[in-house]
Every structure is written in C-alpha cells, then in structure tokens.
Design a protein around this motif. Structure first.
Motif, PDB file in Angstrom:
ATOM      1  N   LYS A   1       0.862  -1.185   0.000  1.00  0.00           N
ATOM      2  CA  LYS A   1       0.000   0.000   0.000  1.00  0.00           C
ATOM      3  C   LYS A   1       0.902   1.240   0.000  1.00  0.00           C
ATOM      4  N   GLU A   2       0.605   2.151  -0.903  1.00  0.00           N
ATOM      5  CA  GLU A   2       1.393   3.378  -0.983  1.00  0.00           C
ATOM      6  C   GLU A   2       1.212   4.177   0.306  1.00  0.00           C
ATOM      7  N   CYS A   3       2.292   4.522   0.953  1.00  0.00           N
ATOM      8  CA  CYS A   3       2.167   5.316   2.172  1.00  0.00           C
ATOM      9  C   CYS A   3       3.460   6.048   2.505  1.00  0.00           C
ATOM     10  N   SER A   4       3.305   7.108   3.268  1.00  0.00           N
ATOM     11  CA  SER A   4       4.440   7.910   3.721  1.00  0.00           C
ATOM     12  C   SER A   4       4.309   8.104   5.214  1.00  0.00           C
ATOM     13  N   HIS A   5       5.452   8.132   5.895  1.00  0.00           N
ATOM     14  CA  HIS A   5       5.409   8.491   7.309  1.00  0.00           C
ATOM     15  C   HIS A   5       5.313  10.013   7.388  1.00  0.00           C
ATOM     16  N   ILE A   6       4.604  10.494   8.377  1.00  0.00           N
ATOM     17  CA  ILE A   6       4.423  11.942   8.519  1.00  0.00           C
ATOM     18  C   ILE A   6       5.780  12.654   8.648  1.00  0.00           C
ATOM     19  N   LEU A   7       6.795  11.940   9.161  1.00  0.00           N
ATOM     20  CA  LEU A   7       8.110  12.591   9.288  1.00  0.00           C
ATOM     21  C   LEU A   7       8.758  12.787   7.918  1.00  0.00           C
ATOM     22  N   ASP A   8       8.424  11.913   6.958  1.00  0.00           N
ATOM     23  CA  ASP A   8       8.878  12.154   5.586  1.00  0.00           C
ATOM     24  C   ASP A   8       8.303  13.477   5.096  1.00  0.00           C
ATOM     25  N   VAL A   9       7.017  13.687   5.433  1.00  0.00           N
ATOM     26  CA  VAL A   9       6.333  14.915   5.001  1.00  0.00           C
ATOM     27  C   VAL A   9       6.908  16.114   5.762  1.00  0.00           C
ATOM     28  N   ALA A  10       6.965  15.997   7.081  1.00  0.00           N
ATOM     29  CA  ALA A  10       7.388  17.115   7.921  1.00  0.00           C
ATOM     30  C   ALA A  10       8.831  17.524   7.622  1.00  0.00           C
ATOM     31  N   LEU A  11       9.692  16.522   7.369  1.00  0.00           N
ATOM     32  CA  LEU A  11      11.115  16.819   7.201  1.00  0.00           C
ATOM     33  C   LEU A  11      11.494  16.949   5.723  1.00  0.00           C
ATOM     34  N   GLY A  12      10.480  16.805   4.871  1.00  0.00           N
ATOM     35  CA  GLY A  12      10.726  16.955   3.438  1.00  0.00           C
ATOM     36  C   GLY A  12      11.615  15.863   2.874  1.00  0.00           C
ATOM     37  N   LEU A  13      11.442  14.637   3.363  1.00  0.00           N
ATOM     38  CA  LEU A  13      12.281  13.528   2.901  1.00  0.00           C
ATOM     39  C   LEU A  13      11.566  12.746   1.811  1.00  0.00           C
ATOM     40  N   ALA A  14      12.360  12.037   1.019  1.00  0.00           N
ATOM     41  CA  ALA A  14      11.769  11.170  -0.005  1.00  0.00           C
ATOM     42  C   ALA A  14      11.124   9.988   0.709  1.00  0.00           C
ATOM     43  N   THR A  15       9.984   9.569   0.210  1.00  0.00           N
ATOM     44  CA  THR A  15       9.313   8.423   0.804  1.00  0.00           C
ATOM     45  C   THR A  15      10.043   7.148   0.416  1.00  0.00           C
ATOM     46  N   THR A  16      10.339   6.318   1.413  1.00  0.00           N
ATOM     47  CA  THR A  16      10.953   5.034   1.073  1.00  0.00           C
ATOM     48  C   THR A  16       9.877   3.968   1.132  1.00  0.00           C
ATOM     49  N   ALA A  17       9.894   3.119   0.120  1.00  0.00           N
ATOM     50  CA  ALA A  17       8.841   2.116   0.051  1.00  0.00           C
ATOM     51  C   ALA A  17       9.219   0.859   0.817  1.00  0.00           C
ATOM     52  N   GLY A  18      10.514   0.628   0.975  1.00  0.00           N
ATOM     53  CA  GLY A  18      10.962  -0.648   1.526  1.00  0.00           C
ATOM     54  C   GLY A  18      10.868  -0.747   3.030  1.00  0.00           C
ATOM     55  N   VAL A  19      11.068  -1.968   3.488  1.00  0.00           N
ATOM     56  CA  VAL A  19      11.089  -2.235   4.929  1.00  0.00           C
ATOM     57  C   VAL A  19      12.404  -2.951   5.219  1.00  0.00           C
ATOM     58  N   PRO A  20      13.192  -2.454   6.190  1.00  0.00           N
ATOM     59  CA  PRO A  20      14.439  -3.166   6.490  1.00  0.00           C
ATOM     60  C   PRO A  20      14.155  -4.545   7.098  1.00  0.00           C
ATOM     61  N   THR A  21      15.120  -5.433   6.979  1.00  0.00           N
ATOM     62  CA  THR A  21      14.929  -6.762   7.578  1.00  0.00           C
ATOM     63  C   THR A  21      15.087  -6.637   9.095  1.00  0.00           C
ATOM     64  N   ILE A  22      14.728  -7.709   9.783  1.00  0.00           N
ATOM     65  CA  ILE A  22      14.817  -7.709  11.252  1.00  0.00           C
ATOM     66  C   ILE A  22      16.251  -7.390  11.688  1.00  0.00           C
ATOM     67  N   SER A  23      17.196  -8.035  11.021  1.00  0.00           N
ATOM     68  CA  SER A  23      18.590  -7.818  11.424  1.00  0.00           C
ATOM     69  C   SER A  23      19.060  -6.419  11.068  1.00  0.00           C
ATOM     70  N   GLU A  24      18.610  -5.907   9.931  1.00  0.00           N
ATOM     71  CA  GLU A  24      18.979  -4.526   9.568  1.00  0.00           C
ATOM     72  C   GLU A  24      18.421  -3.549  10.605  1.00  0.00           C
ATOM     73  N   LYS A  25      17.224  -3.851  11.086  1.00  0.00           N
ATOM     74  CA  LYS A  25      16.617  -2.962  12.090  1.00  0.00           C
ATOM     75  C   LYS A  25      17.431  -2.975  13.382  1.00  0.00           C
ATOM     76  N   ARG A  26      17.859  -4.170  13.760  1.00  0.00           N
ATOM     77  CA  ARG A  26      18.672  -4.252  14.981  1.00  0.00           C
ATOM     78  C   ARG A  26      19.961  -3.459  14.786  1.00  0.00           C
ATOM     79  N   ALA A  27      20.543  -3.594  13.605  1.00  0.00           N
ATOM     80  CA  ALA A  27      21.800  -2.869  13.330  1.00  0.00           C
ATOM     81  C   ALA A  27      21.545  -1.359  13.363  1.00  0.00           C
ATOM     82  N   ASN A  28      20.410  -0.941  12.803  1.00  0.00           N
ATOM     83  CA  ASN A  28      20.060   0.490  12.829  1.00  0.00           C
ATOM     84  C   ASN A  28      19.974   1.001  14.265  1.00  0.00           C
ATOM     85  N   SER A  29      19.318   0.231  15.104  1.00  0.00           N
ATOM     86  CA  SER A  29      19.135   0.646  16.502  1.00  0.00           C
ATOM     87  C   SER A  29      20.479   0.775  17.212  1.00  0.00           C
TER      88      SER A  29
END
Lengths: 65, 752
Positions: free
Chosen positions: B614-642
């Motif tokens: 489903k096409e969607c944007s996080h409000i922070l993409d809108v508020a901060l003027g960022l490009a909308t990313t469609a993808g979702v990181p994997t579980i391990s990528e998320k842990r690495a991000n954190s």
C-alpha cells in the motif's frame, strides 16, 4: 532441494541417520513420532516439511487446548 | 481472576437481551422473535410464544395499550412503529392450532387460594395450575371475568379463558365470598386479586410492588386492587404465580425475572443507531377486519430485530470467532483454570488474536472493551504459566534487545538535566533511523532536549507479562528522575497510550505537535491527495491527530478522510503469530479502506502497509521533506540500525562510544535470494539467529550433511523456539542459505 528424500549423515559421527522414535513436548503434553536421528550421538533432524506441516498443526492444536 | 471480575468487563453489553420494545412490554414478550415468526408465516409458533408470555392471548390483544410502540426503534428512521397489536390479532386469527400450554410434570406440594376470578386472579391461578400446584379460585360473583364482563367482546375473552384452563386443573368456587383470611388457613399461600376497591384484608398497606407479597407470610396481592391496569394485572398474576411457586418450595420470597412493568424501563433507551437501515412505511390493512396473513407478515418484516452486534460486526477478530461478549467473559474466566489434558482451554486462539486496539469499545454504545478483557486474559494465562510463549517470543526478545543492548538515556550534550527528552519508541529508530536523527536535531535546536532510546513496554503489555511491563516502566521512571523530570516527546502513539495510562504524572507531548509549532517547518508531501491513517492507539489523542493533519495540510496535500477512525493496521496486540490468516485479512481491509495513499505516523503502520504494497508515507517524511521510502528493512537490519543510532547518540550526547558487544558469529555473511529473505522476515526469523545457528554448528560439528549436494542442516535451540538452517558453505565465513524455519516443540530421543 528435497530435504525429506535426502539421506542425511551426522557430520560429527559420520553415519547415516536412521528413523527413530523421538519424544516431543509442548505445553506440558508429550507424544512420540519417528524422525531421522543419528544412531550414534542421537542428534535429531527436523525437516522443513515436518516443521511447517504436521508439527505446526499439532502445535496449534495444543495451543488451542 | 474471579468470575464476577471477568463478567464485569461485559456487564453493560446488552447483546442477546430483550429489545427496547420488550423492556417496555409488561410481559417481556420477545417481540423480536415473535415478529420474526410472524414474518415467516409461522403463525402457530408465533401464537405459542405469545400465549406462553401473556397467558390469555385474546384478552391481552384486545386490552393492551402497546407500550412497545413508543419504544420501537423504527421511529428513529422517521417510520411509524411496528403495529404489534394488529399482528398479535392476526397471529390469533391465523394460528391453525390453538392449544393450552401443558407441562407434563408431577403434582407439587402446597395448596394456594386465589381470591377473585378477574383476569389478574385467573392469570395467577393458571400459572400455578400449569405447574401442577393445587389451586382454588374463590369468586363472590357467579361468573368468571371480574370487571371485564362488561367488555363488548367478553364472549371471546371467556372462550379464551376456558381454552387456556383446558389443560390445567383448578377448582373454581363461584358465588363464594371470603370474609377473612382465617377461613383460608388450610392453604399454604393466598393471592388476593379482588379488583378495584376490593377487599384486601388489611394487607394492602404492606404490599411490596416488586414481590407482590405483604407483611403476612404467604399472602400475595395484585391486579386492579393494587391500582394496576387490566393488562398489568395479568402480568402481575403471571409473575406472582412464579413467586408463589418459589415461596412454596423455599418458604422464602424472591423476585422473579420480569416481575413488574416498571423494571428495566431504563433499558428502553438503548438504541443501536441502525445506520444504513432503510425506511419502510407501515403496512395499512386493506380491510377494517384487520391484517390479512400476507399484510401481517409484511408489517412484521419491518421489525429491525434490534439487537446490538456493533462490536462483532465491526471487528474482523470478533466476527471470525463468532463468540458473543458475555460468552467471551465466561470463557476468559474458565480458561485461566483449565488444565489440559483434564480440561481444555476454549478461548486461547481468540485471546491471542486480538489487536487490543479498543475499536470495539469505541463503537459500543456502552463502551464495553473486549480487547481489555482479552488482554487481562493474556495476563492471567501468563500468571498461570499456561500462556503459549511462542506467540509473543519474537517481540519479547525484541523488547529485551531494545531495553538492553540498544537502549540509551542521555541528556543533551554537556548537560545533566533537560527540559525535554525525545523518546522515539523502539520501532522508529530501527525502521527509519534518519527520522530519529533529523527530528532530534530539530527539537534540540529549539529546546533543551535529551534522548531516550528504549521501549515503552508494549510488547510485554500485549503479551500479558505485567511484571515485565511494570519493571520496565520503573526503570524508565528512574531515568526520567535522573534527567530532572523532563517532558517526554513521543513519536509513537502506543507509547503515549501506555504512559498516559500507567505514568500519568510524567508530562508528555507528541513529536508532531512540537514540529507543527515550528514556523520554519516546510513540509513536502509526495502525494497530492492522501488519507491520514491514525494508529489505533491515537484514537484518544486529539492534539496529536490534529498536529499530523496540520502538517499534511501545510504541505499542500489534500486530505480525504477515512470512513473509520483509529482502526488497527493489524500490528496491534502482536497477534500476527497467533493468527497469521486473520492478520492478513485485517491488513488487506485497512489498506483497502481508501484508494488514496496513506500518511501514517506510527512506524509499525508504515511497515505493515509498505510490506503489503500500500502506498504510504510516514508523517516525518512529510514534515522533514524527505523522499518516501517504500521498503522495509529486515529484522537484522533494524537491529543494526538501533545499535548504530545508540552509538551515534552516545558519542554526540555523552562524548564517548559505548563498547558494543559483538557476537562471535557477527563475521558470518549470509547469501540468500530476495524471496527467501522476505519469507524469513514474514516468519519473524532473524538472520542473526541463522548466523548463530551456523556458527555454533560449524564450530562443534553438530550438523547433518548431504554429500551429494553439499548441503548442511543445523539447529539452534533458544529458550522458546528452535531454529533450523539449511545451507551450503561457499567460501570462508560465507554461507548460502537455502531455507530456514523454526518450531515450538521440544524433542528428546526416546529412552532406550
């Protein structure tokens, strides 16, 4: 690959696995089923077919009981 | 939990209770059922139902002033109320077999005298006689019927009285006046129904209008003597017969259901809205003799069958399990004590399939919250040690990680205390670390703001692990104190909800309100027209909802409202493992709620919709003027991000990078196709667990091998789940993953 029809060997004991009765436990209930095991060290192999099929089904049934 | 406690969650639910019209009916006739039978031309069945409720159908259909009509919910649609009386007359007319009610039961102990053979006395006598109680009716006149003898259609009424008594034995002593109650000393109970201004033997002063008894044990009164109308008198007689029967059995008086017309009138206001119901004009009888059978059926068909099923019709989960609220409450109670294999749990799957989103509460006219009940059920199961841990294991492990390795609480650079502290929640930084970095930069440039990377405890709350939840909250509170009690800035509505409920003394504001207050904000929306998808937990957060809409409006995008407010995207309650099929259904329904792209402000909503396509944007993409990313990181990528976020903030705010505990298997590289990667994430199998499994197997040699293909299989036993990897070693430290799976059972070779 077809995991089910492959003749797996235990790497440590270097022997082919044999079908052996194994006790399964879940949520306080136990029962037995024949699964491939190492005849020497007793390590058990659960195939993806078993895990995603029969096992998942029984897990769900036990959770519902 | 006691049964009363479980039932208290649903005590206001009136599903299955009499409709508003029935509450107004002195007989509590199930008008809904009655009209349903008439609608289908089941005249005999309708007659039986009616006769059983009113004792004398002919008299009641002629005398009743139909208080049900004023409570008919058809009127809310601008229609005339259902012509129940005319339908009653039609039922009497078209019922082929009109027989008296007969119970095949042995005779009962005790003798009862009824004084007065008006309809009030007769209805009591009939009720007693049908229960095989020895009853004698005394009437000073030579005829039955009392005041009704003057009615122009008394002949029909008298015939009906005869018919209804035809299957019950009662003795009638006509022309015999009772001078004093002493003369009835041989009877166990007496019912006085001597009509308007009739003899009451000094008992009227102490008359109890609810029980029909008086201060003299065994003496009951009712009918016009007590000021009631003829129809009320019949209803009183029926109820009094039940009370007398109980009195004969127990020697005590207690109230029977539906005792008087006054009871339950407050329930007449429980309207259920009937949105979308069609207006249908009343059926007018073509003949002055009343409805034809076809007309009566058509008029009966106008009945809206008022019964509240708002929660069940609104919630996919309640619809799927088809259990009604009262039944759910009872089963929540019985489930906590079930002990398989001796007794079974009956509501486990439903308990763990709930989003706990509170939508049922929001649509319920009485605010019944089934989600809260099912959450308590999870907590009870957790306490009893019978909760299936596998259903929440993934998120509990995530919580361990987010409150452990990935957690950080730091004041702004160079400070010890702060005015605000940004608490992005466990998922935002994992999913979109850029959101956390940029938002923090913006808030901190305007405010004295610290950072708190952690978890509000929602996974524990949803798992029913209250101990873990409150321990986490205490830890947060201690950190909050050490920062000088700053105002929390939340990006996640679930954090807002849980803090609001369990730490009301901690002041907070949503990130979106703070951002919307910035004049310098220059929101940019990737879509021209959008729908704002509020997370379920934001249903009560008016200010947060308004701020998000304001940011969207500032971007110039047009907002198309969604038909329903605060529906759960599917993520809530962590029900996905317990019921993957239902999860898919919910996500698909939410995605289809609007054809417009969604603006979401919950990291989980974004991931759920992005994964669904489903096409969607996080409000922070809108508020901060960022490009909308469609993808979702994997579980391990998320842990690495954190982890990375934690290191960055520690370095910036505390001036030092904390030591990161690098697991021994961190150096392993996995190679797999995109399809398998997606599948593993959907099945919540983290690549970290696969790496650990392979590392341990390769180090110990505990794996199985197929020489022909070079494939290997190994397993990793974790406290709740067992993970398996099917792989091929490529070169040193690099493994091709062919498959990975997990199971919940434990196994052991059978003893030899």
């Amino acid at each position: 690959m077809n995991v089910e029809n492959t003749i797996w060997r235990c790497a440590r004991c270097d022997v082919p696995l044999i079908m052996k009765k194994t006790v399964f436990n879940y949520l306080g209930q136990s029962f037995t089923h024949d699964v491939p095991c190492c005849p020497s060290c007793g390590n058990v192999l659960i195939t993806p077919e078993l895990a995603r099929g029969k096992m998942a089904q029984v897990e769900e049934q036990l959770e519902d009981k | 939990m006691k049964l009363e406690e479980a039932l208290s969650y649903t005590e206001k639910c009136f599903n299955g209770e009499p409709a508003t019209c029935s509450w107004a009916c002195p007989f509590r006739l199930d008008i809904r059922d009655f009209l349903g039978k008439a609608e289908n031309g089941k005249w005999n069945a309708a007659y039986k139902l009616y006769r059983n409720a009113v004792a004398f159908p002919v008299a009641v259909s002629l005398l009743c002033d139909a208080p049900c009509r004023s409570r008919c919910q058809r009127q809310a649609l601008g229609d005339a109320p259902i012509a129940v009386l005319d339908i009653e007359a039609a039922v009497i007319k078209y019922a082929g077999t009109k027989k008296a009610q007969k119970y095949v039961i042995p005779p009962k102990e005790g003798r009862v005298a009824v004084i007065g053979a008006g309809l009030a006395g007769l209805s009591c006598a009939l009720g007693l006689a049908q229960k095989r109680i020895d009853v004698t009716v005394y009437e000073r006149e030579a005829q039955l019927g009392g005041a009704l003898r003057m009615h122009p259609r008394f002949d029909e009424i008298a015939q009906d009285i005869q018919l209804q008594f035809s299957a019950a034995e009662a003795e009638f002593r006509l022309g015999e006046e009772i001078a004093s109650l002493e003369s009835l000393a041989g009877y166990s109970a007496v019912y006085i129904a001597t009509g308007t201004d009739g003899e009451h033997f000094g008992c009227l002063e102490s008359w109890d209008s609810a029980l029909f008894s008086c201060s003299t044990p065994g003496v009951f009164l009712g009918g016009a003597l007590t000021g009631s109308s003829p129809v009320e008198g019949i209803a009183q007689g029926i109820a009094a017969a039940r009370n007398i029967e109980i009195y004969l059995q127990l020697g005590k008086i207690s109230e029977s259901y539906g005792a008087s017309s006054g009871d339950g009138l407050e329930n007449c206001g429980r309207s259920i809205g009937h949105e979308g119901a069609e207006s249908i004009p009343a059926v007018i009888a073509a003949s002055p003799d009343g409805y034809t059978s076809e007309e009566a059926a058509r008029e009966a068909a106008r009945c809206l069958k008022c019964d509240c099923d708002k929660c069940m019709s609104s919630c996919e989960m309640l619809r799927a399990f088809r259990k009604k609220p009262h039944k759910i409450a009872t089963e929540v109670y019985t489930d906590q004590n079930a002990s398989p294999p001796y007794s079974s749990h009956t509501i486990t799957r439903e308990t763990f399939s709930c989003n706990i989103c509170g939508y049922c509460k929001s649509v319920c006219p009485e605010g019944v919250d089934i989600g809260a009940l099912l959450r308590v059920s999870r907590a009870e199961r957790m306490n009893a040690g019978s909760a299936p841990a596998a259903l929440h294991d993934f998120w509990m492990r995530e919580m361990d990680f987010n409150t452990g390795e990935a957690a950080l609480c730091a004041p702004p650079p160079g400070a010890h205390e702060c005015e605000y502290v940004f608490f992005p929640g466990c998922q935002l930084g994992a999913s979109r670390p850029d959101h956390v970095r940029l938002a923090y930069g913006l808030i901190n440039s305007n405010n004295n703001c610290g950072i708190y990377l952690g978890c509000c405890g929602a996974p524990a709350w949803w798992a029913g692990d209250d101990r873990r939840f409150f321990a986490n909250l205490s830890a947060i509170r201690a950190n909050w104190e050490s920062l000088g009690r700053p105002i929390f800035v939340f990006a996640c509505a679930t954090c807002v909800g849980l803090f609001g409920a369990f730490a009301p003394d901690i002041a907070f504001i949503s990130l979106y309100e703070l951002l919307d207050a910035l004049d310098s904000l220059a929101p940019v929306c990737a879509f021209g027209r959008v729908s704002v998808f509020d997370p379920c937990s934001a249903r009560g957060g008016k200010a947060m909802r308004a701020a998000v809409r304001s940011i969207v409006a500032r971007s110039g995008a047009e907002i198309a409202p969604l038909p329903e407010l605060g529906r759960c995207c599917g993520y809530g309650g962590h029900m996905r493992v317990a019921n993957p099929k239902l999860y898919d259904e919910i996500v698909s329904n939410r995605a289809a709620a609007s054809g417009e792209p969604y603006i979401v402000y919950c990291a989980n909503c974004r991931e759920v919709f992005a994964a669904y396509g489903k096409e969607c944007s996080h409000i922070l993409d809108v508020a901060l003027g960022l490009a909308t990313t469609a993808g979702v990181p994997t579980i391990s990528e998320k842990r690495a991000n954190s982890l990375e976020l934690r290191e960055e903030f520690a370095f910036c705010n505390l001036g030092s990078r904390p030591p990161r505990s690098v697991p021994r298997w961190d150096g392993i590289s996995l190679v797999m196709g995109a399809q398998l990667r997606e599948r593993l994430d959907r099945e919540l199998i983290a690549q970290d667990d696969i790496k650990e499994a392979i590392f341990m197997a390769q180090s110990s040699g505990a794996y199985f091998t197929d020489e022909a293909s070079g494939a290997r299989i190994c397993s990793l036993v974790k406290p709740v789940l067992t993970y398996w990897a099917l792989y091929k070693p490529l070169e040193s430290g690099i493994y091709e993953i062919l498959d990975a799976y997990c199971h919940r059972m434990r196994f052991e070779p059978e003893a030899r």
